[in-house]
Write an enzyme that holds these catalytic residues in place. Structure first.
Site, PDB file in Angstrom:
ATOM      1  N   HIS A   1      -8.841   1.666  -5.647  1.00 49.09           N
ATOM      2  CA  HIS A   1      -7.997   0.764  -4.862  1.00 49.09           C
ATOM      3  C   HIS A   1      -6.548   1.196  -5.036  1.00 49.09           C
ATOM      4  CE1 HIS A   1     -11.213  -2.011  -3.913  1.00 49.09           C
ATOM      5  NE2 HIS A   1     -11.631  -1.821  -5.151  1.00 49.09           N
TER       6      HIS A   1
ATOM      7  N   TYR B   1       0.789  -1.225   0.000  1.00 51.50           N
ATOM      8  CA  TYR B   1       0.000   0.000   0.000  1.00 51.50           C
ATOM      9  C   TYR B   1       0.826   1.281   0.000  1.00 51.50           C
ATOM     10  CZ  TYR B   1      -3.577  -3.371   1.271  1.00 51.50           C
ATOM     11  OH  TYR B   1      -4.426  -4.455   1.284  1.00 51.50           O
TER      12      TYR B   1
END
Length: 150
Positions: A101, A24
């Site tokens: 996302h 991430y």
């Protein structure tokens, strides 16, 4: 309707920057909010930025945004491939929805490839890190201007 873009972040996104930075990145949710705030100012819209680990709370926010916001940017996180209830709420929402996302779902575990949210989304952006929020914000602002006739 206002020129407000509702931004909803799902479970564990409050841990950005510390949770699996190899997937991430190192930016935090505060960095995401700062980016969205900057883009909103540039695009002449407002934002309503939220995060919750609660499916019920996310559903309430989506329904409350119906008719009062210009669009919805949602990163459903862990609810992406599990929540038919969030899908049902999104189907009630009456403005454009962009699913975002940070990481590319197609490169992740196979069970993450399915997105119920995509079934209600106008568009989906994935794999661009937090820049995906910027892309989504700009498109939602464009759609809001077109809807308003400007």
């Amino acid at each position: 309707m206002t020129d407000t873009i509702l931004i909803i972040n799902g479970p564990n996104l409050d841990m950005l920057g510390t949770r699996q930075p190899e997937v991430y990145g190192h930016e935090t949710l505060n960095d995401v909010e700062a980016l969205c705030t900057r883009v909103a100012a540039e695009e002449g819209v407002e934002i309503d930025f939220r995060q919750s680990d609660s499916e019920a709370e996310i559903m309430k926010w989506i329904k409350k945004g119906r008719g009062s916001t210009a669009g919805l940017l949602i990163n459903p996180a862990g609810f992406t491939s599990t929540s038919i209830a969030i899908l049902d709420s999104l189907l009630i929402y009456d403005r454009p929805v962009i699913e975002v996302h940070i990481s590319p779902l197609f490169r992740r575990d196979e069970f993450r490839h399915l997105s119920y949210v995509s079934k209600a989304a106008s568009a989906k952006i994935e794999g661009f890190g937090i820049r995906g929020y910027e892309f989504a914000m700009r498109k939602l602002a464009e759609w809001a201007r077109a809807r308003a006739g400007g």
